[in-house]
Design an enzyme around this catalytic site. Sequence first.
Site, PDB file in Angstrom:
ATOM      1  N   TYR B 454     -22.598  37.906 -71.117  1.00  0.00           N
ATOM      2  CA  TYR B 454     -21.782  36.970 -70.324  1.00  0.00           C
ATOM      3  C   TYR B 454     -22.304  35.532 -70.375  1.00  0.00           C
ATOM      4  O   TYR B 454     -23.357  35.275 -70.933  1.00  0.00           O
ATOM      5  CB  TYR B 454     -21.531  37.485 -68.905  1.00  0.00           C
ATOM      6  N   GLU B 455     -21.510  34.635 -69.863  1.00  0.00           N
ATOM      7  CA  GLU B 455     -21.827  33.194 -69.868  1.00  0.00           C
ATOM      8  C   GLU B 455     -22.002  32.669 -71.290  1.00  0.00           C
ATOM      9  O   GLU B 455     -22.863  31.818 -71.562  1.00  0.00           O
ATOM     10  CB  GLU B 455     -23.092  32.969 -69.021  1.00  0.00           C
ATOM     11  N   GLY B 456     -21.135  33.162 -72.190  1.00  0.00           N
ATOM     12  CA  GLY B 456     -21.275  32.844 -73.619  1.00  0.00           C
ATOM     13  C   GLY B 456     -22.191  33.848 -74.273  1.00  0.00           C
ATOM     14  O   GLY B 456     -23.382  33.877 -73.974  1.00  0.00           O
TER      15      GLY B 456
END
Lengths: 615, 615
Positions: B454-456
């Site tokens: 997550y978060e890229g």
Amino acid sequence: MSNTLRNRYRADLREMEFQLFEMAKIDELFVPGGFENWNKETSLAVLEQTRQFAYEVSGPLNGYADELGCQLADSPEGKRVVTPKGFKEAWDKLFELGLTNIAVDAEYGGLEGPHALQVVVEEMLTGANTSFNMYAGLTFGAAEMLAAFGTPTQKSTFLGNMLGGKWAGTMCLTEPNAGSDVGAATTKAVKQADGRYKLYGTKIYISGGDNDLTENIVHMVLARIEGAPAGTKGLSLFIVPRVRINADGTLGKFNDVTLGGIEHKMGIRASATCVLNFGESDDCYGELMGGVANEGIKQMFRMMNTARLAVGIQGLALASNAYLAALSYAKDRKQGPSIENFKDANAPKVAIIQHPDIRRSLLEMKAKVEGIRSIAVLIAAHQDRAHFYQGKDDEKAAFHQGQVELLVPIVKAYGSDQAFRVAEIAVQVHGGAGYIKDYGVEQDLRDSKIFSIYEGTNHIQSMDLVARKLGQRGGMNLMALAGEIQAFVEEHKDDATLGGAVATLGASVEAINGAVMRFMGWSGEGKLGLVSMFANRFLELMSELVVGYLLLKGAAIAKAALAGGSTEKAFYEGKIHSAVWFARNILPTTGARAEVMAQEDDSALTISDEAFASA
Amino acid sequence: MSNTLRNRYRADLREMEFQLFEMAKIDELFVPGGFENWNKETSLAVLEQTRQFAYEVSGPLNGYADELGCQLADSPEGKRVVTPKGFKEAWDKLFELGLTNIAVDAEYGGLEGPHALQVVVEEMLTGANTSFNMYAGLTFGAAEMLAAFGTPTQKSTFLGNMLGGKWAGTMCLTEPNAGSDVGAATTKAVKQADGRYKLYGTKIYISGGDNDLTENIVHMVLARIEGAPAGTKGLSLFIVPRVRINADGTLGKFNDVTLGGIEHKMGIRASATCVLNFGESDDCYGELMGGVANEGIKQMFRMMNTARLAVGIQGLALASNAYLAALSYAKDRKQGPSIENFKDANAPKVAIIQHPDIRRSLLEMKAKVEGIRSIAVLIAAHQDRAHFYQGKDDEKAAFHQGQVELLVPIVKAYGSDQAFRVAEIAVQVHGGAGYIKDYGVEQDLRDSKIFSIYEGTNHIQSMDLVARKLGQRGGMNLMALAGEIQAFVEEHKDDATLGGAVATLGASVEAINGAVMRFMGWSGEGKLGLVSMFANRFLELMSELVVGYLLLKGAAIAKAALAGGSTEKAFYEGKIHSAVWFARNILPTTGARAEVMAQEDDSALTISDEAFASA
């Protein structure tokens, strides 16, 4: 997301056929005195049948069983394990098909076929549902012990019922204070006037220690006879059925083997991991395996190759399943434009398999899965050949058995470590979908983590490799393998397609030879700390050498097939790509990673215990 | 095993103090115009207070919450999330203590302290209970967006309530067909006559998308205003409260944000990962962030450094906790004799920390944990200095901000990948005990797996590094860091203790510089496939360079402290051992692993889709 996605097991039969027939050439043993009742068609039919069982029977239970885990129920004999619904039916079907008995003697209902074939059958059985297959695997392992060491009476009492799936089996080694240090076991055996032994003690982490699949469970228990020496030398192996067997073979009285509880685990949650108490009511009887005392560890050790190969196959199975799941997802899932159009918001979205990093991830998984499968099948084919040549050509038999010994710690440790790594990559390919339960790859990741721990931790494997196997038969096993690789390098180093990759393999084998000299030096100088500290690293490097070699050997076979006009262009080109990827991305670092050992870094030995942390 | 063991969170305050004061020297900013109300004592008091909260309040809920996960309950507004018992009390306590607001302005109830201090506070909060801290972390992230881009009215409406823990916040980016490709989002915003917008769409994987901790939840929603361009350029950010706010600030009517369900995940099971439906009853209103349209992605991007640093800290937190759990276990657990006595069955059993491979495992974990903590604290200290110099010395401010930009993808990707690796080693150190729920390290392993996604995803981080960050400010950010490392090498290369290790660092920086040239070449030639395929590898190598540098810098500080007569011998010697271990075992392979790229292996690009498998 529906359970259908999650429970989808996948197996690549064409690749399995390649390993069996084009790499290991098991059909060379389809001759009189070998597997004379077998041919390629019957072998492939068994694979088809196994795949069908995996796809339709055990596979669909896998996700559901993981959710549910094992439950406990009350019984007159204390708590009992309840396996997930469907396991009993799958169990009966498995034994009806006889899929676990391919390499078993006809006398016990077996098919007298190749171990190598059993390897890929096991791959599918465990890949489809690792927890379920644990019960069968442990039962088979216990039966093998009996076949190898039991008295004629013990064999006739237990073997048929166990191989037929009527009774299950377990291996009871670990105790709360005896894990890796199995010699610390304190379970006690006391000889009775009638020659039987009474047992007293607690065993933990017993896979399949209880179940509701079979009417009886036959425990193989390591225990110390009163007065026997300390350590492993004083351990004996006892056959301890959960329910006693009457003289006529029918079931008798409960044998005071009680379930102390089951563990709540990260994975293989439907495999009951039990605490077993023997003789809590002073009424647990066992008989000495083969009637011999203090031979327990030797007996266990002789069966260890099969058990450790089985764990390597477990790694292979989940790695392969995770890879094929990721591949399928990558072909289906559309996300973003192609890298060439990355700035164009209106460019068509492509399947993620088109993205370079996803392709890199897939090819890394493919290479590792095929490499591990090659090693596993090769080991079993060596077992088959060792057996074939026994009494016919002892030197050949010794060569093949030596390769088994050398490669077993590799398939167990590398196979399990890389299974976890491959499953991790598969999760990453799935993105957020990989972290949720619906797609099943997170279960592969969780299930596979135990493989590096049980059946001898991977550090124990690496110590087995560096401290025992490298020097076995005066180093002949190792020299034979290194020689085989060097001969391959000589033969193919000028190949137009593979030459560059083959040259890298040549450099790797040199680096490994140098590392071996280093370990021998340390052993000679008594620098045991360095041996232990770098053993894992060495095992990994040597594993990569073997994988690199086998992939390139496969690539050479593939190239010849293409040159010979094979129509299976995609399949054979895929073999070449796996090999070249591995040779270009992994093997070039062998030298540097081996050279690290030259620094003889002892910082982990010299740091004080207090310096590790202040918390 | 009792829950006490499982829930035991551990934090090493002395090591945190070292990073803050001896490495990052945050006290240099305890001056007028800086953090003038702070001193070392107040900083350490906050750490003590946080540790107490982590040990006594949120930590003890961690294992239990993992078992239970989030539940669903019916409500007049559809299904609602029920968090595990105890979360609400912990939430109230957390905001009563103000531990999330260390670096927040006094105007909003914050403490106006260093970001660097908040980093180690966050480490403890997330390490003790990652799921619980997700709710606070997302709320803080949403509040930060408001603070940076909101209109004065938006700030006064939302900010105080959010930072005070009365209202929660979320970030709503992902949709079923818009994950990494966020520009594919189809959630629609339709302007109303009164200037507000009606929203229509479904967002998935929304952490904290619903909860029972707060009376309201303020969603930051990326949506496309009717008629806006395709791709990221047409996305706007909307503030969409779950319950509308009346003009007087009290809560009004339900805003038609309904819970579509929660995901069943591998880990962070007590963090509600929600499907949210906006406007299913055509009654969902949002307001444009800052009143500006089509600026959503720019706004998100400007907050990305903090969000990605936060994920790096999550990795740090679980890696540290897993390491300290393994260390504790290794000191307690006795198994086998020492390696010198391995043949003597009667030799005394030793704690497993005495076994070389366990020490090697522990030191590897220690080095990685300390390296990641160094990077995380360093980034935040650069943020603090960038802020301090803003308007005073723009060149210095630009330098510090540039280091933040360069190091953020590293802390996010390396921190998350290595957290998983460290937790894996911690499980292995525990042996079978690591695989069962009782000791908690398997939870660290499961919880940490999401951080790489997550978060890229970590591939997105690596592309951010190679395609944006290396060339940022004409390459000045990278040159500044490389120059700093080279200067360190020059200064310490003849050091009697550290010189050998420092020389290895020097070789690594050369190898990285070479790799950078290679990437620039590929970019220039349009070989984007190679850039993408080797980006992850480059990020790992550059991360190791930074870790190696920071560990050696720490070792030099430690050496000076010991030479200066410090009585903390064990602590400082431990710093030297971490650094030397890393320099001897990891850094020497940088060159070979970078050199792999020279082969420009394109096998993953040229393989056909069909060649990956036949299944």
